[in-house]
Motif scaffolding. Structure first.
Motif, mmCIF file in Angstrom:
data_model
loop_
_atom_site.group_PDB
_atom_site.id
_atom_site.type_symbol
_atom_site.label_atom_id
_atom_site.label_comp_id
_atom_site.label_asym_id
_atom_site.label_seq_id
_atom_site.Cartn_x
_atom_site.Cartn_y
_atom_site.Cartn_z
ATOM 1 N N GLN A 108 1.000 -1.029 0.039
ATOM 2 C CA GLN A 108 -0.027 -0.028 -0.038
ATOM 3 C C GLN A 108 0.708 1.278 -0.020
ATOM 4 O O GLN A 108 0.489 2.217 -0.712
ATOM 5 C CB GLN A 108 -1.037 -0.001 1.267
ATOM 6 C CG GLN A 108 -1.862 -1.278 1.200
ATOM 7 C CD GLN A 108 -2.911 -1.137 2.429
ATOM 8 O OE1 GLN A 108 -2.405 -0.600 3.389
ATOM 9 N NE2 GLN A 108 -4.025 -1.511 2.328
ATOM 10 N N GLY A 109 2.148 1.228 0.821
ATOM 11 C CA GLY A 109 2.858 2.584 0.812
ATOM 12 C C GLY A 109 3.484 2.601 -0.401
ATOM 13 O O GLY A 109 3.627 3.930 -0.982
ATOM 14 N N SER A 110 3.977 1.632 -1.174
ATOM 15 C CA SER A 110 4.475 1.675 -2.472
ATOM 16 C C SER A 110 3.441 2.615 -3.543
ATOM 17 O O SER A 110 3.910 3.298 -4.473
ATOM 18 C CB SER A 110 5.163 0.489 -3.094
ATOM 19 O OG SER A 110 5.921 -0.142 -2.012
ATOM 20 N N MET A 111 2.284 1.831 -3.672
ATOM 21 C CA MET A 111 1.221 2.321 -4.316
ATOM 22 C C MET A 111 1.148 3.691 -4.076
ATOM 23 O O MET A 111 0.896 4.893 -5.042
ATOM 24 C CB MET A 111 0.151 1.777 -4.324
ATOM 25 C CG MET A 111 -0.026 0.309 -4.735
ATOM 26 S SD MET A 111 0.996 -0.256 -6.423
ATOM 27 C CE MET A 111 2.477 -0.886 -5.725
ATOM 28 N N MET A 112 0.923 4.244 -2.843
ATOM 29 C CA MET A 112 0.761 5.588 -2.523
ATOM 30 C C MET A 112 2.135 6.580 -2.738
ATOM 31 O O MET A 112 1.906 7.709 -3.271
ATOM 32 C CB MET A 112 0.760 5.835 -0.951
ATOM 33 C CG MET A 112 -0.908 5.201 -0.507
ATOM 34 S SD MET A 112 -2.139 6.149 -1.341
ATOM 35 C CE MET A 112 -2.197 7.605 -0.387
ATOM 36 N N LYS A 113 3.277 6.021 -2.866
ATOM 37 C CA LYS A 113 4.439 6.551 -3.113
ATOM 38 C C LYS A 113 4.452 6.975 -4.862
ATOM 39 O O LYS A 113 4.789 7.940 -5.472
ATOM 40 C CB LYS A 113 5.882 6.000 -3.133
ATOM 41 C CG LYS A 113 6.231 6.163 -1.615
ATOM 42 C CD LYS A 113 7.578 6.334 -1.610
ATOM 43 C CE LYS A 113 8.452 7.014 -0.323
ATOM 44 N NZ LYS A 113 9.897 6.811 -0.454
ATOM 45 N N LEU A 114 4.091 6.082 -5.416
ATOM 46 C CA LEU A 114 3.799 6.333 -6.751
ATOM 47 C C LEU A 114 2.636 7.427 -7.171
ATOM 48 O O LEU A 114 2.788 8.266 -7.840
ATOM 49 C CB LEU A 114 3.200 4.923 -7.636
ATOM 50 C CG LEU A 114 4.296 3.924 -8.092
ATOM 51 C CD1 LEU A 114 3.439 2.762 -8.570
ATOM 52 C CD2 LEU A 114 5.188 4.605 -9.111
ATOM 53 N N LYS A 115 1.638 7.237 -6.380
ATOM 54 C CA LYS A 115 0.576 8.306 -6.671
ATOM 55 C C LYS A 115 0.870 9.572 -6.156
ATOM 56 O O LYS A 115 0.590 10.688 -6.585
ATOM 57 C CB LYS A 115 -0.781 7.816 -5.791
ATOM 58 C CG LYS A 115 -2.066 8.630 -6.166
ATOM 59 C CD LYS A 115 -3.333 8.042 -5.506
ATOM 60 C CE LYS A 115 -4.532 9.085 -5.942
ATOM 61 N NZ LYS A 115 -5.659 8.350 -5.387
ATOM 62 N N GLY A 116 1.660 9.519 -5.036
ATOM 63 C CA GLY A 116 2.082 11.033 -4.468
ATOM 64 C C GLY A 116 3.440 11.490 -5.347
ATOM 65 O O GLY A 116 3.807 12.736 -4.907
ATOM 66 N N LEU A 117 3.962 10.923 -6.313
ATOM 67 C CA LEU A 117 5.131 11.382 -6.873
ATOM 68 C C LEU A 117 4.886 12.749 -7.342
ATOM 69 O O LEU A 117 3.859 12.821 -8.238
ATOM 70 C CB LEU A 117 5.623 10.411 -7.829
ATOM 71 C CG LEU A 117 6.973 10.747 -8.649
ATOM 72 C CD1 LEU A 117 7.939 10.696 -7.660
ATOM 73 C CD2 LEU A 117 7.209 9.521 -9.789
#
Length: 809
Positions: A580-589
């Motif tokens: 989940q954290g990795s997907m949020m990092k992608l989304k927040g890039l």
């Protein structure tokens, strides 16, 4: 036409376009081609002849010979069958509305209004010549006219037509089924305007998504010429050395870099009668000699055709499927007795050696390198195909690359003949061939004598190949970005065991998954986080794409099952949080992110795409959140993203329930799109798009990154979702309960459905409550952990891993 395919692509023909097309002939191929034109957004007129007489059904319906419904019947019936066809010729069923039926007597004048006419009538020269002469009488100057033929001479068809007509006439050999088969052979005639050839290669590649090769006007062109030769040689070897049908298929399938259908299943699929026709075409067209002898149709094939045992469409061929008390079983034909017997499993040292390694290159080498009866069969067939391919170079095509691509795209070989020759060792194999009495073409021996050890080679990141006596760089379209080539040029920025970050140039990076089946595990998740930091600091944006057979089949199911069975719940919780954290990092890039999925993109693969600013789907994308099939729910942000999209798409006072019902059913039923176009409809993101040619998806994704960056990209802010709350949850759960009580779903399916409904509606809150992304992620994680602890979920996971299909328990 003495240009390479790359030179053809380099030529610009921007002034010409195809806005409307017509297909003459509504049979399987004609209607399939019309369907694929519709897939590409091209309105199409489909014409066929007027039936000679009224059928009893026509009379019962009160039709007359002058009734348009009767006169257009053949085309209308073909169009109506397209959405129901098992071959799924349409990306989306309602694309059928782009095809208009008609007939060749009443509607021929409409051909003057189209830009491209494709003749797809019976494979008989006199009939084709007649219809083309009729087309010449109505077509406007400059309209492209092409023939879809599997081997009749393109030049002979128009020998009675005017020079101006011949300038705009060309062969376009689609392979069946047109949507799914990548190969399109473009065959210029003697008088075809080079600009027409260039335009058609470019258009068919980009707009229709085809793998295009330039073929010469010779019997059966490239793919069918070599493929038919190989099948006939195989039959000869089978007869000479008493191999069974099963033995031949075992030795000429994946272990040789060929499809699972191998030799005889392929013949059954194609149709034995069709194959006989293709072979006979070469036999009738080549001079007396060894080649003519090879293309003489074996008696056994003629006998099968006379019996009507022509393969799947006839109910039986080399194989026959029969139903019994214990279910269906497959029988194979004994060619010595013409009786069917239960299929026997074939085992040998060479076959086992091939199975023990992964990748087609390693399989071929292991198989041929282990000497036994089956590898000997494969070698005896392969050596003749390689020599024949070399012998026909310049006669059927200008480049070895066109021959290799034709066999890969037309017959689904993993490697073409010349690529395979390099793999097994060019000098060594030629020496062995000559020792065994074969005559190797002089140009191949001259090439080796000049000190060359392969037909292809890598040099400073570029691929070179043999072309008219020298190494020449393989030129490609600018739209074709090869990650493999970039890695050979040392363009890897970061890498670990499951992923690479690759420099695409122009300060755009590409995240490539490389794990087995591109399944998402901790290594990929770590690389996602590292890639986000790298791109944030040094790049303009990120593309997520790879060149695997499929984009991603989901998360690492085996890892999850092992952790659950060992009771290491803290480890599972950490993995889900990392996901989940990795997907949020992608989304927040703070830089644009574009995902370019292709083929199977399932579960976690979908969740890796949804955080992107844009998704550029390959037309052949099978995209879906399928976790319920293994007793779980999406927990990497998939449910959260769809809840957010529902909230964002609707006005603040709009009813959420109808859209929630649709999304709930989509996830609960593990629905997967049948195309990229259907994925657009299922997920409904207006910024997303589809690219017809899968090979161009990375280029298009890179261009999208640059476009967003140049336009002044604004990073996304953390999202909030208005949710339906406990009332919406009750509606979804009530629907699921009704299905359970009616026997459509099991108790465990109902448990999964209740947890899914809880996430999508925001749980036990009041209707209209606004919740954060993290709140929804927490609901996902809790539901996932709970379901993973269920015995029935673990049974489903185990069944999927061992059987490759879902368990209903």
């Amino acid at each position: 036409m003495n240009k390479t395919l790359a030179q053809v692509f380099a030529h610009k023909t921007a002034s010409r376009t195809i806005s409307k097309a017509a297909v003459i002939g509504s049979g399987v191929m004609g209607s399939g081609i019309a369907a694929h034109l519709a897939n590409a957004g091209i309105p199409c007129l489909l014409l066929d002849m007027v039936p000679k007489s009224l059928s009893p059904e026509d009379e019962k319906a009160g039709l007359s010979l002058t009734d348009p419904k009767f006169r257009n019947k053949l085309a209308t019936k073909a169009i109506a069958a397209l959405p129901k066809s098992s071959s799924a010729p349409l990306y989306v069923a309602d694309f059928v509305n782009r095809i208009t039926p008609g007939n060749t007597e009443d509607h021929f004048h409409l051909l003057k209004d189209v830009d491209w006419i494709i003749e797809v009538v019976t494979e008989k020269l006199d009939i084709k010549k007649s219809i083309l002469k009729q087309i010449e009488g109505v077509v406007k100057e400059g309209t492209i006219v092409s023939t879809n033929t599997s081997g009749i001479s393109v030049n002979a068809m128009v020998e009675d037509c005017s020079e101006s007509f011949r300038r705009n006439f060309i062969g376009t050999h689609f392979f069946n089924p047109p949507r799914h088969m990548k190969l399109l052979e473009v065959i210029p005639g003697f008088d075809t305007d080079p600009e027409i050839s260039e335009f058609m290669v470019n258009f068919c590649s980009k707009r229709l998504g085809k793998g295009v090769v330039l073929a010469k006007d010779t019997p059966n062109f490239i793919s069918n010429r070599i493929g038919t030769y190989g099948l006939l040689v195989t039959l000869h070897e089978m007869k000479e050395n008493n191999y069974t049908v099963e033995e031949v298929d075992a030795a000429t399938g994946p272990v040789l870099g060929r499809p699972k259908s191998a030799t005889f299943r392929t013949l059954d699929l194609v149709g034995i009668d069709t194959f006989v026709h293709v072979a006979q075409n070469v036999y009738d067209s080549v001079p007396d000699g060894l080649e003519k002898d090879i293309f003489s149709v074996p008696d056994v094939l003629n006998e099968l055709v006379s019996k009507g045992w022509i393969g799947e469409k006839g109910g039986q061929g080399f194989y026959k499927k029969v139903k019994g008390d214990q279910g269906s079983k497959i029988l194979s034909l004994d060619l010595s007795t013409m009786d069917y017997n239960p299929s026997a499993k074939v085992r040998s040292a060479s076959l086992e050696a091939a199975k023990a390694v992964k990748g087609s290159r390693k399989k071929i080498k292991a198989f041929l390198g282990t000497k036994d009866r089956y590898s000997e069969l494969a070698w005896n067939v392969l050596k003749q195909v390689l020599i024949y391919s070399a012998d026909k170079l310049s006669e059927i095509a200008d480049s070895i690359e066109d021959i290799d691509n034709a066999m890969k795209w037309g017959f689904n070989w993993e490697m073409g003949p010349f690529e395979t020759w390099d793999l097994i060792g060019l000098p060594e194999s030629v020496q062995r061939m000559e020792a065994e009495g074969l005559v190797v073409p002089a140009w191949v021996k001259d090439w080796i004598a000049a000190g060359n050890k392969s037909f292809y080679q890598q040099k400073e990141g570029a691929v070179l190949h043999f072309f008219k006596g020298a190494y020449k760089e393989v030129e490609t379209q600018p739209e074709l970005i090869s990650l493999q080539s970039l890695k050979a040029q040392n363009k890897i920025i970061r890498q670990n065991s499951g992923a690479n970050l690759i420099d695409l140039s122009d300060d755009v990076a590409c995240l490539e998954f490389t794990s087995p089946n591109n399944a998402i595990g901790a290594d990929i998740l770590v690389m996602i986080q590292q890639s986000a930091e790298e791109v944030r600091a040094n790049y303009r944006g990120l593309v997520i794409a790879n060149e695997g057979r499929n984009f991603c089949v989901g998360a690492n199911l085996m890892l999850m099952l092992m952790e659950a069975q060992s009771g290491d719940w803290d480890e599972v919780d950490d993995i889900i949080r990392l996901f989940q954290g990795s997907m949020m990092k992608l989304k927040g890039l703070e830089k644009p992110v574009v995902a370019a999925p292709h083929r199977m993109t399932l579960g976690g693969g979908v969740e890796a795409c949804l955080p992107a600013d844009r998704i550029i789907f390959s037309a052949e994308s099978y995209f879906g959140l399928v976790e319920t099939g293994v007793g779980l729910i999406p927990a990497g942000g998939g449910c959260k993203e769809l809840a957010l999209m529902t909230s964002d798409r609707l006005s603040p006072d709009a009813d959420l329930q109808p859209e929630l019902n649709r999304i709930f059913e989509m996830i609960a039923m593990a629905k997967t799109s049948t195309s990229g176009h259907e994925a657009l409809r299922m997920y409904g993101r207006s910024q997303d798009s589809v690219v017809m040619n899968q090979d161009f998806r990375i280029y298009e994704a890179k261009q999208a990154v640059l476009e967003m960056e140049r336009a002044g990209y604004q990073p996304k802010v953390s999202g909030k979702a208005r949710v339906a709350g406990r009332d919406g949850r009750a509606v979804l759960q009530m629907g699921a309960l009704g299905l359970k009580n009616s026997g459509y779903i099991s108790d465990h399916d109902y448990l999964i459905a209740k947890k899914l409904a809880n996430i999508l509606t925001g749980g036990d809150v009041a209707p209209g409550t606004v919740v954060s992304e993290q709140y929804l992620l927490d609901l996902e994680r809790e539901a996932f952990l709970s379901l993973l602890g269920e015995v029935k979920t673990q049974q489903r996971m185990q069944h999927m891993l061992s059987k490759g299909k879902p368990l209903r328990n």
